[in-house]
Enzyme design. Structure first.
Site, PDB file in Angstrom:
ATOM      1  N   ARG A   1     -29.771  16.921 -29.816  1.00  0.00           N
ATOM      2  CA  ARG A   1     -30.763  17.994 -29.791  1.00  0.00           C
ATOM      3  C   ARG A   1     -32.198  17.458 -29.916  1.00  0.00           C
ATOM      4  NH1 ARG A   1     -27.526  21.452 -34.312  1.00  0.00           N
ATOM      5  NH2 ARG A   1     -26.676  19.381 -34.689  1.00  0.00           N
TER       6      ARG A   1
ATOM      7  N   LYS B   1     -31.792   9.792 -33.988  1.00  0.00           N
ATOM      8  CA  LYS B   1     -32.451  10.932 -34.648  1.00  0.00           C
ATOM      9  C   LYS B   1     -33.000  10.578 -36.020  1.00  0.00           C
ATOM     10  CE  LYS B   1     -29.965  14.366 -36.470  1.00  0.00           C
ATOM     11  NZ  LYS B   1     -29.203  15.626 -36.559  1.00  0.00           N
TER      12      LYS B   1
ATOM     13  N   ASN C   1     -75.351  -6.702 -46.742  1.00  0.00           N
ATOM     14  CA  ASN C   1     -75.719  -5.500 -46.000  1.00  0.00           C
ATOM     15  C   ASN C   1     -75.615  -5.775 -44.510  1.00  0.00           C
ATOM     16  OD1 ASN C   1     -77.368  -2.718 -46.266  1.00  0.00           O
ATOM     17  ND2 ASN C   1     -78.031  -3.863 -44.469  1.00  0.00           N
TER      18      ASN C   1
ATOM     19  N   ALA D   1     -77.150  -1.405 -38.850  1.00  0.00           N
ATOM     20  CA  ALA D   1     -76.555  -0.549 -37.820  1.00  0.00           C
ATOM     21  C   ALA D   1     -76.193  -1.370 -36.596  1.00  0.00           C
ATOM     22  CB  ALA D   1     -77.535   0.547 -37.440  1.00  0.00           C
TER      23      ALA D   1
ATOM     24  N   ASN E   1     -64.653 -10.965 -32.684  1.00  0.00           N
ATOM     25  CA  ASN E   1     -63.546 -11.711 -33.288  1.00  0.00           C
ATOM     26  C   ASN E   1     -62.535 -12.220 -32.282  1.00  0.00           C
ATOM     27  OD1 ASN E   1     -62.814  -9.037 -32.744  1.00  0.00           O
ATOM     28  ND2 ASN E   1     -61.127  -9.118 -34.213  1.00  0.00           N
TER      29      ASN E   1
ATOM     30  N   SER F   1     -79.984  -5.156 -37.707  1.00  0.00           N
ATOM     31  CA  SER F   1     -79.288  -4.214 -36.820  1.00  0.00           C
ATOM     32  C   SER F   1     -78.986  -4.837 -35.466  1.00  0.00           C
ATOM     33  CB  SER F   1     -80.162  -2.980 -36.593  1.00  0.00           C
ATOM     34  OG  SER F   1     -80.366  -2.337 -37.826  1.00  0.00           O
TER      35      SER F   1
HETATM   36  C1  UD1 Z   1     -24.081  20.148 -40.798  1.00  0.00           C
HETATM   37  C2  UD1 Z   1     -22.966  20.887 -41.567  1.00  0.00           C
HETATM   38  C3  UD1 Z   1     -23.447  22.313 -41.845  1.00  0.00           C
HETATM   39  C4  UD1 Z   1     -24.729  22.284 -42.618  1.00  0.00           C
HETATM   40  C5  UD1 Z   1     -25.793  21.461 -41.908  1.00  0.00           C
HETATM   41  C6  UD1 Z   1     -26.970  21.252 -42.828  1.00  0.00           C
HETATM   42  C7  UD1 Z   1     -20.750  20.029 -40.988  1.00  0.00           C
HETATM   43  C8  UD1 Z   1     -19.563  20.202 -40.125  1.00  0.00           C
HETATM   44  N1  UD1 Z   1     -21.756  20.890 -40.789  1.00  0.00           N
HETATM   45  O1  UD1 Z   1     -24.240  20.764 -39.537  1.00  0.00           O
HETATM   46  O2  UD1 Z   1     -22.460  23.000 -42.606  1.00  0.00           O
HETATM   47  O3  UD1 Z   1     -25.214  23.607 -42.805  1.00  0.00           O
HETATM   48  O4  UD1 Z   1     -25.270  20.165 -41.569  1.00  0.00           O
HETATM   49  O5  UD1 Z   1     -28.020  20.596 -42.205  1.00  0.00           O
HETATM   50  O6  UD1 Z   1     -20.756  19.139 -41.833  1.00  0.00           O
HETATM   51  N2  UD1 Z   1     -22.855  12.694 -38.354  1.00  0.00           N
HETATM   52  C9  UD1 Z   1     -22.161  11.511 -38.272  1.00  0.00           C
HETATM   53  N3  UD1 Z   1     -21.035  11.455 -37.520  1.00  0.00           N
HETATM   54  C10 UD1 Z   1     -20.535  12.542 -36.872  1.00  0.00           C
HETATM   55  C11 UD1 Z   1     -21.253  13.762 -36.955  1.00  0.00           C
HETATM   56  C12 UD1 Z   1     -22.397  13.804 -37.712  1.00  0.00           C
HETATM   57  O7  UD1 Z   1     -22.566  10.496 -38.851  1.00  0.00           O
HETATM   58  O8  UD1 Z   1     -19.495  12.392 -36.230  1.00  0.00           O
HETATM   59  C13 UD1 Z   1     -24.075  12.748 -39.155  1.00  0.00           C
HETATM   60  C14 UD1 Z   1     -25.312  13.054 -38.363  1.00  0.00           C
HETATM   61  O9  UD1 Z   1     -25.962  11.855 -37.961  1.00  0.00           O
HETATM   62  C15 UD1 Z   1     -26.171  13.838 -39.351  1.00  0.00           C
HETATM   63  C16 UD1 Z   1     -25.158  14.500 -40.253  1.00  0.00           C
HETATM   64  O10 UD1 Z   1     -23.943  13.794 -40.088  1.00  0.00           O
HETATM   65  O11 UD1 Z   1     -26.987  12.999 -40.120  1.00  0.00           O
HETATM   66  C17 UD1 Z   1     -24.954  15.974 -39.938  1.00  0.00           C
HETATM   67  O12 UD1 Z   1     -24.525  16.123 -38.610  1.00  0.00           O
HETATM   68  P1  UD1 Z   1     -25.119  17.259 -37.671  1.00  0.00           P
HETATM   69  O13 UD1 Z   1     -24.494  17.153 -36.353  1.00  0.00           O
HETATM   70  O14 UD1 Z   1     -26.582  17.269 -37.750  1.00  0.00           O
HETATM   71  O15 UD1 Z   1     -24.521  18.559 -38.410  1.00  0.00           O
HETATM   72  P2  UD1 Z   1     -25.082  20.056 -38.333  1.00  0.00           P
HETATM   73  O16 UD1 Z   1     -24.610  20.676 -37.082  1.00  0.00           O
HETATM   74  O17 UD1 Z   1     -26.513  20.079 -38.626  1.00  0.00           O
HETATM   75 CA    CA Z   2     -28.023  18.475 -38.946  1.00  0.00          CA
END
Ligand code: UD1
Ligand code: CA
Length: 465
Positions: free
Chosen positions: A17, A24, A358, A361, A367, A386
């Site tokens: 996203r 991210k 000093n 201006a 450099n 200056s």
């Molecule tokens: C998640 C939660 C949701 C919560 C929200 C809060 C779950 C299923 N959902 O949703 O309940 O309200 O966060 O912000 O837990 N990640 C991995 N491996 C994976 C998937 C994700 O490492 O396979 C990591 C992502 O990099 C991220 C975090 O887990 O840092 C959360 O994943 P993300 O996909 O952002 O979850 P949300 O849809 O935001």
């Molecule tokens: Ca998230």
């Protein structure tokens, strides 16, 4: 007790996203990658061990992980799958695991501590929740009649009634080692996204009669950053907090127009005027004044110094006590001694400027020759006239005086006067602006005969051209 806890920080999601080539969690908030904010909070909470779960293919700058052990999740198959990817870090002496998401940059150490304390205090699982009027996208925290957590339902799997719930899952969850942690293995991927959801641990635990509690957090602190609009919201929240902190010791004339970095240090009785940007690595010491419209990064500003308005300080700059940097001055990789003055329209790069020197201006330290950077040394009490160009490498001695408009290519000894410019020549009666003499005009032609339609002084202008 946190010393016998393990933090598992998830950062292996694809972050689609965000639509970015950068992972991210590497996007910065307050000038620091989100993941580094989370790891910093984990450290500050005194957690004994940290496991960082990363994806394959992403290039990670080596220093971000710090002390954390790295665990690769081959394919992002969901948050529960990600936690289990760090299984190697689940040691026997661990009493609790706290899971954090790399996209929750503003979480505070005290909050992590609060969630873990519930498990150390006897709960099997503790969920950190928050309230929001706009819960779309978050998992909803569903309570049973006793106020315990019965389930967390992801947006895509929620019924219309469940979607109306405004209590949301922050993603931060503490789990007691032993049975509750082992229950992670029972999670399946039978849901709308076909992923292994960590959040399903709650319903599984509830069915088994676990004691599942929740703590409330502030939305701003735990909001997740999934796209650039949320990144902007997190940045705004970070700035609000940084301004509040600065206001504890400093006067900000217009706080909403001042931007801080994660590591900005502001002393006591500092005055910050409107529209100032602090990049990373800035310390402003007691009693210093930052006037309006300054951009400052990688700089130390000593007590009582004044900077700006409209100054730019770049990395490697140290401004001495009571020194003055004025308008349209750029300083880079330079050390200015106490009470040194560079008040107008200058570039000072790769230089040492002595105490009370000093720079007039328009002084420029030249450099760079296109290949290499060279230093300029200016002694204590030196005076640079200056519009002088100091061609580095060059040294100006203590109390030396440089005549205005000089181009200095050779060292100037202490106490010497150096003048390096073309000598002035005055040529009598050669000014084009002098009154017109009769012999200058076209003989015999009046203005009207030359051009009847022209303004009356047109002929005079023509002959002078
Ligand atoms: C998640 C939660 C949701 C919560 C929200 C809060 C779950 C299923 N959902 O949703 O309940 O309200 O966060 O912000 O837990 N990640 C991995 N491996 C994976 C998937 C994700 O490492 O396979 C990591 C992502 O990099 C991220 C975090 O887990 O840092 C959360 O994943 P993300 O996909 O952002 O979850 P949300 O849809 O935001
Ligand atoms: Ca998230």
């Amino acid at each position: 007790m946190n010393s016998r806890s393990l933090a598992v920080v998830l950062a292996a999601g694809q972050g689609t996203r965000m639509r970015s080539a950068l992972p991210k969690v590497m996007h910065p908030v307050g000038g620091l990658p989100m993941i580094a904010h989370v790891l910093k909070a984990v450290d500050a909470a005194g957690i004994g061990r940290t496991a960082l779960v990363i994806g394959t293919g992403a290039t990670w700058p080596g220093d971000v992980a710090g002390k954390a052990s790295l665990h690769v999740q081959d394919h992002p198959r969901g948050t529960a799958h990600a936690v289990l990817s760090a299984k190697d870090a689940f040691a026997d002496d661990i009493e609790a695991v706290v899971v954090l998401f790399g996209d929750n940059p503003l979480v505070a150490a005290a909050t992590i501590d609060r969630v873990l304390a519930r498990v150390h205090g006897g709960a099997d699982i503790a969920v950190l929740a928050f309230e929001t009027e706009t819960p779309t996208g978050y998992g909803r925290v569903l309570l049973d009649d006793n106020g315990h957590v019965a389930a967390i339902r992801e947006e895509k799997d929620a019924s219309a009634d469940e979607r109306a719930v405004t209590l949301c899952n922050s993603g931060i969850m503490a789990i007691r080692a032993g049975e509750p942690l082992d229950a992670l293995a029972a999670i399946d991927s039978d849901n709308a996204k076909g992923e292994f959801y960590l959040t399903d641990l709650v319903a599984i635990g509830h069915a088994r009669g676990y004691n599942i509690v929740w703590e409330m957090a502030d939305f701003e602190e735990v909001m997740g950053v999934n796209d650039r609009a949320q990144l902007a919201l997190a940045e705004a929240a970070f700035q609000r907090r940084a301004r509040q902190k600065a206001l504890e010791t400093a006067t900000l004339l217009a706080p909403d127009t001042v931007y801080f970095s994660h590591d900005t240090v502001i002393g006591t009785d500092v005055l910050i005027e409107q529209n100032v940007v602090f990049g990373p690595g800035v310390a402003v010491d007691d009693g210093a004044i930052i006037r309006a419209f300054c951009h400052i990064e990688g700089a130390v500003i000593s007590p009582g110094a004044t900077v700006g308005p409209f100054a730019r300080l770049r990395p490697g700059t140290a401004i001495g006590p009571k020194a003055r940097i004025g308008n349209f001055v750029e300083v880079k990789n330079a050390v200015l001694g106490p009470e040194a003055k560079v008040n107008h329209l200058s570039y000072v790069g790769d230089a040492n400027i002595g105490a009370s020197a000093n720079l007039g201006a328009g002084t420029i330290t030249c450099n760079y020759d296109g290949k290499t950077k060279f230093r300029t040394e200016i002694g204590d009490g030196a005076f640079i006239g200056s519009n002088s160009a100091l061609v580095a490498p060059v040294a100006i001695g203590d109390r030396a005086y440089i005549g205005t408009g000089s181009v200095i290519t050779d060292d100037v000894p202490a106490d010497a006067l150096a003048i390096a410019r073309g000598r002035q020549v005055n040529k009598p009666d050669r000014s084009p602006a002098r009154p017109a003499a009769a012999t200058d005009t076209m003989e015999g032609a009046t203005h009207d005969e030359a051009d009847p339609g022209a303004p009356s002084d047109a002929g005079v202008r023509d002959t002078r051209a």
